[in-house]
Write a protein that holds these residues in place. Structure first.
Motif, PDB file in Angstrom:
ATOM      1  N   ASN A  54       0.818  -1.241   0.022  1.00 40.84           N
ATOM      2  CA  ASN A  54       0.031  -0.064  -0.091  1.00 40.84           C
ATOM      3  C   ASN A  54       0.767   1.226  -0.116  1.00 40.84           C
ATOM      4  O   ASN A  54       0.832   1.898   1.057  1.00 40.84           O
ATOM      5  N   PRO A  55       1.397   1.512  -1.247  1.00 33.88           N
ATOM      6  CA  PRO A  55       2.494   2.621  -1.054  1.00 33.88           C
ATOM      7  C   PRO A  55       1.803   4.048  -1.044  1.00 33.88           C
ATOM      8  O   PRO A  55       2.387   5.125  -0.714  1.00 33.88           O
ATOM      9  N   ASN A  56       0.701   4.032  -1.219  1.00 34.92           N
ATOM     10  CA  ASN A  56      -0.205   5.373  -1.223  1.00 34.92           C
ATOM     11  C   ASN A  56      -0.530   5.741   0.019  1.00 34.92           C
ATOM     12  O   ASN A  56      -1.212   6.828   0.244  1.00 34.92           O
ATOM     13  N   ALA A  57      -0.058   5.015   1.270  1.00 37.03           N
ATOM     14  CA  ALA A  57      -0.637   5.301   2.470  1.00 37.03           C
ATOM     15  C   ALA A  57       0.065   6.741   2.814  1.00 37.03           C
ATOM     16  O   ALA A  57       1.329   6.835   2.656  1.00 37.03           O
ATOM     17  N   LYS A  58      -0.784   7.655   3.449  1.00 36.97           N
ATOM     18  CA  LYS A  58      -0.240   8.774   4.038  1.00 36.97           C
ATOM     19  C   LYS A  58      -0.744   9.197   5.290  1.00 36.97           C
ATOM     20  O   LYS A  58       0.040  10.068   6.001  1.00 36.97           O
ATOM     21  N   GLN A  59      -1.505   8.440   6.006  1.00 34.96           N
ATOM     22  CA  GLN A  59      -1.745   8.866   7.289  1.00 34.96           C
ATOM     23  C   GLN A  59      -2.326   7.514   8.119  1.00 34.96           C
ATOM     24  O   GLN A  59      -2.607   6.670   7.495  1.00 34.96           O
ATOM     25  N   VAL A  60      -2.487   7.670   9.281  1.00 36.60           N
ATOM     26  CA  VAL A  60      -2.767   6.436  10.272  1.00 36.60           C
ATOM     27  C   VAL A  60      -3.610   6.935  11.405  1.00 36.60           C
ATOM     28  O   VAL A  60      -3.676   8.023  12.053  1.00 36.60           O
ATOM     29  N   VAL A  61      -4.279   5.912  11.508  1.00 38.39           N
ATOM     30  CA  VAL A  61      -5.171   5.950  12.897  1.00 38.39           C
ATOM     31  C   VAL A  61      -4.532   4.762  13.755  1.00 38.39           C
ATOM     32  O   VAL A  61      -4.585   3.708  13.272  1.00 38.39           O
ATOM     33  N   TYR A  62      -4.466   5.443  15.015  1.00 41.29           N
ATOM     34  CA  TYR A  62      -3.902   4.641  16.131  1.00 41.29           C
ATOM     35  C   TYR A  62      -4.909   4.273  17.085  1.00 41.29           C
ATOM     36  O   TYR A  62      -5.714   5.241  17.672  1.00 41.29           O
ATOM     37  N   VAL A  63      -5.084   2.683  17.435  1.00 37.66           N
ATOM     38  CA  VAL A  63      -6.063   2.429  18.499  1.00 37.66           C
ATOM     39  C   VAL A  63      -5.394   1.655  19.116  1.00 37.66           C
ATOM     40  O   VAL A  63      -4.620   0.394  19.052  1.00 37.66           O
ATOM     41  N   SER A  64      -5.310   1.742  20.661  1.00 37.76           N
ATOM     42  CA  SER A  64      -4.549   0.873  21.622  1.00 37.76           C
ATOM     43  C   SER A  64      -5.201   0.554  22.671  1.00 37.76           C
ATOM     44  O   SER A  64      -6.052   1.133  23.323  1.00 37.76           O
ATOM     45  N   SER A  65      -4.870  -0.728  23.358  1.00 32.60           N
ATOM     46  CA  SER A  65      -5.236  -0.959  24.529  1.00 32.60           C
ATOM     47  C   SER A  65      -4.743   0.016  25.488  1.00 32.60           C
ATOM     48  O   SER A  65      -4.012   0.805  25.424  1.00 32.60           O
ATOM     49  N   PRO A  66      -5.510   0.260  26.725  1.00 30.81           N
ATOM     50  CA  PRO A  66      -4.886   1.039  27.659  1.00 30.81           C
ATOM     51  C   PRO A  66      -3.787   1.164  28.407  1.00 30.81           C
ATOM     52  O   PRO A  66      -3.290   1.962  29.134  1.00 30.81           O
ATOM     53  N   PHE A  67      -3.424  -0.152  28.565  1.00 26.69           N
ATOM     54  CA  PHE A  67      -2.394  -0.515  29.225  1.00 26.69           C
ATOM     55  C   PHE A  67      -0.834   0.355  28.741  1.00 26.69           C
ATOM     56  O   PHE A  67      -0.661   0.503  27.682  1.00 26.69           O
ATOM     57  N   LEU A  68      -0.043   0.850  29.626  1.00 28.22           N
ATOM     58  CA  LEU A  68       1.056   1.596  29.388  1.00 28.22           C
ATOM     59  C   LEU A  68       1.874   1.198  28.090  1.00 28.22           C
ATOM     60  O   LEU A  68       2.505   1.733  27.430  1.00 28.22           O
ATOM     61  N   ARG A  69       2.160  -0.173  28.270  1.00 29.62           N
ATOM     62  CA  ARG A  69       3.077  -0.932  27.277  1.00 29.62           C
ATOM     63  C   ARG A  69       2.632  -0.734  25.968  1.00 29.62           C
ATOM     64  O   ARG A  69       3.408  -0.498  24.983  1.00 29.62           O
ATOM     65  N   CYS A  70       1.181  -0.832  25.875  1.00 30.81           N
ATOM     66  CA  CYS A  70       0.658  -0.459  24.267  1.00 30.81           C
ATOM     67  C   CYS A  70       0.792   0.881  23.779  1.00 30.81           C
ATOM     68  O   CYS A  70       0.965   1.212  22.936  1.00 30.81           O
ATOM     69  N   VAL A  71       0.173   1.666  24.641  1.00 33.13           N
ATOM     70  CA  VAL A  71       0.456   3.188  24.403  1.00 33.13           C
ATOM     71  C   VAL A  71       1.737   3.570  24.164  1.00 33.13           C
ATOM     72  O   VAL A  71       1.986   4.192  23.093  1.00 33.13           O
ATOM     73  N   GLN A  72       2.807   3.081  25.009  1.00 37.01           N
ATOM     74  CA  GLN A  72       4.216   3.537  24.651  1.00 37.01           C
ATOM     75  C   GLN A  72       4.627   2.884  23.457  1.00 37.01           C
ATOM     76  O   GLN A  72       5.347   3.482  22.621  1.00 37.01           O
ATOM     77  N   THR A  73       4.121   1.651  22.998  1.00 36.41           N
ATOM     78  CA  THR A  73       4.439   0.995  21.711  1.00 36.41           C
ATOM     79  C   THR A  73       4.031   2.137  20.654  1.00 36.41           C
ATOM     80  O   THR A  73       4.770   2.240  19.645  1.00 36.41           O
ATOM     81  N   VAL A  74       2.689   2.456  20.767  1.00 28.07           N
ATOM     82  CA  VAL A  74       2.391   3.279  19.701  1.00 28.07           C
ATOM     83  C   VAL A  74       3.374   4.517  19.673  1.00 28.07           C
ATOM     84  O   VAL A  74       3.542   5.033  18.645  1.00 28.07           O
ATOM     85  N   GLN A  75       3.680   5.317  20.670  1.00 31.90           N
ATOM     86  CA  GLN A  75       4.526   6.186  20.945  1.00 31.90           C
ATOM     87  C   GLN A  75       5.891   6.081  20.028  1.00 31.90           C
ATOM     88  O   GLN A  75       6.202   7.040  19.315  1.00 31.90           O
ATOM     89  N   TYR A  76       6.641   5.012  20.319  1.00 34.01           N
ATOM     90  CA  TYR A  76       7.757   4.766  19.481  1.00 34.01           C
ATOM     91  C   TYR A  76       7.535   4.294  17.963  1.00 34.01           C
ATOM     92  O   TYR A  76       8.404   4.742  17.122  1.00 34.01           O
ATOM     93  N   VAL A  77       6.514   3.565  17.704  1.00 31.97           N
ATOM     94  CA  VAL A  77       5.977   3.307  16.385  1.00 31.97           C
ATOM     95  C   VAL A  77       6.037   4.611  15.530  1.00 31.97           C
ATOM     96  O   VAL A  77       6.198   4.815  14.422  1.00 31.97           O
ATOM     97  N   ASN A  78       5.139   5.435  16.385  1.00 28.67           N
ATOM     98  CA  ASN A  78       4.668   6.674  15.628  1.00 28.67           C
ATOM     99  C   ASN A  78       5.711   7.561  15.332  1.00 28.67           C
ATOM    100  O   ASN A  78       5.907   8.335  14.177  1.00 28.67           O
ATOM    101  N   GLN A  79       6.682   7.728  16.124  1.00 34.81           N
ATOM    102  CA  GLN A  79       7.951   8.562  15.903  1.00 34.81           C
ATOM    103  C   GLN A  79       8.802   7.978  14.583  1.00 34.81           C
ATOM    104  O   GLN A  79       9.466   8.807  14.071  1.00 34.81           O
TER     105      GLN A  79
END
Length: 255
Positions: A54-79
């Protein structure tokens, strides 16, 4: 495309005592330094997958479990990912949270999680934390204790279906991808839903699973949609993270 990831390494599972000592809430541990590296390399693997499927991807929606380890995983993936998070938000959805087994938790800890109690967490993550992504009467509320795997399966399966349905109805899936970060059992539920999970498989940290729901890719074009399974249980980046982390430890030891 839709990605379903397991979170990265959690501090209370680290072999290093320093990681375990730093845990503020024993029921909601943070990521280790290795976990951060796993998340960063996971993002680079996702970029390569998108280049292929999917080379045309430009933006992302993040949905996470509320646990800190999941939220932080989103944090560093997003960066590292290089896609714009829609409205600069991370949606937290309790329905894709950890199984609340009484052997793991002494009480319903959802209201005590870091996401609920740390007002600075959004600033640390770099995304506005909002909940939930999807609201629907079909969603099954989590009830403590949640000791039966079947109850967890039912809750998570419905949550996944509702979240995907809202995503597909709301966004142009050619330009927008959905990334769900959850726990090992959650990944198992999604793969089992499409008959591609074996109980001999291990859901490793930051395991990547990618599904293409675009109309031209659907094996079954009538509801319930069966997506094209592009990636299943990819975790080569975890081995890479282990190797890089070991080298860093060795270099520090020399000094």
């Amino acid at each position: 495309m839709i990605f379903v990831l397991r979170h990265a390494e959690r501090a209370d599972n680290s072999p290093f005592q320093d990681d375990q000592k730093d845990v503020k809430l024993n029921f909601d541990p943070h990521l280790t330094d290795l976990g951060i590296l796993q998340s960063q390399l996971c993002a680079l693997s996702i970029k390569k997958i998108l280049e292929t499927y999917n080379p045309n991807a430009k933006q992302v929606v993040y949905v996470s479990s509320p646990f800190l380890r999941c939220v932080q995983t989103v944090q560093y993936v997003n960066q590292q990912l290089g896609l714009n998070a829609i409205d600069n938000k991370l949606y937290v959805q309790t329905h894709v949270g950890e199984m609340l087994r009484s052997t793991w938790f002494e009480e319903d800890i959802n209201k005590k999680l870091t996401q609920k109690t740390d007002q600075s967490l959004s600033q640390q993550v770099g995304l506005k934390i909002e909940e939930p992504f999807a609201q629907d009467e079909r969603l099954i509320q989590q009830v403590y204790p949640e000791d039966k795997l079947g109850d967890f399966y039912d809750r998570f399966k419905v949550a996944y279906e509702v979240i995907v349905e809202k995503f597909l109805n709301t966004y142009n899936t050619e330009e927008t991808v959905l990334i769900i970060v959850t726990h090992g059992f959650g990944v198992q539920v999604v793969l089992d839903k499409f008959n591609c999970f074996s109980f001999s498989d291990m859901v490793d940290y930051c395991s990547i699973n990618a599904f293409d729901y675009r109309q031209e890719s659907l094996p079954n074009k009538e509801y319930p949609f069966i997506p094209k399974i592009c990636v299943r249980q990819q975790h080569d980046h975890v081995k890479q993270a282990d190797n890089e982390f070991s080298k860093r430890k060795q270099q520090i030891a020399k000094f």
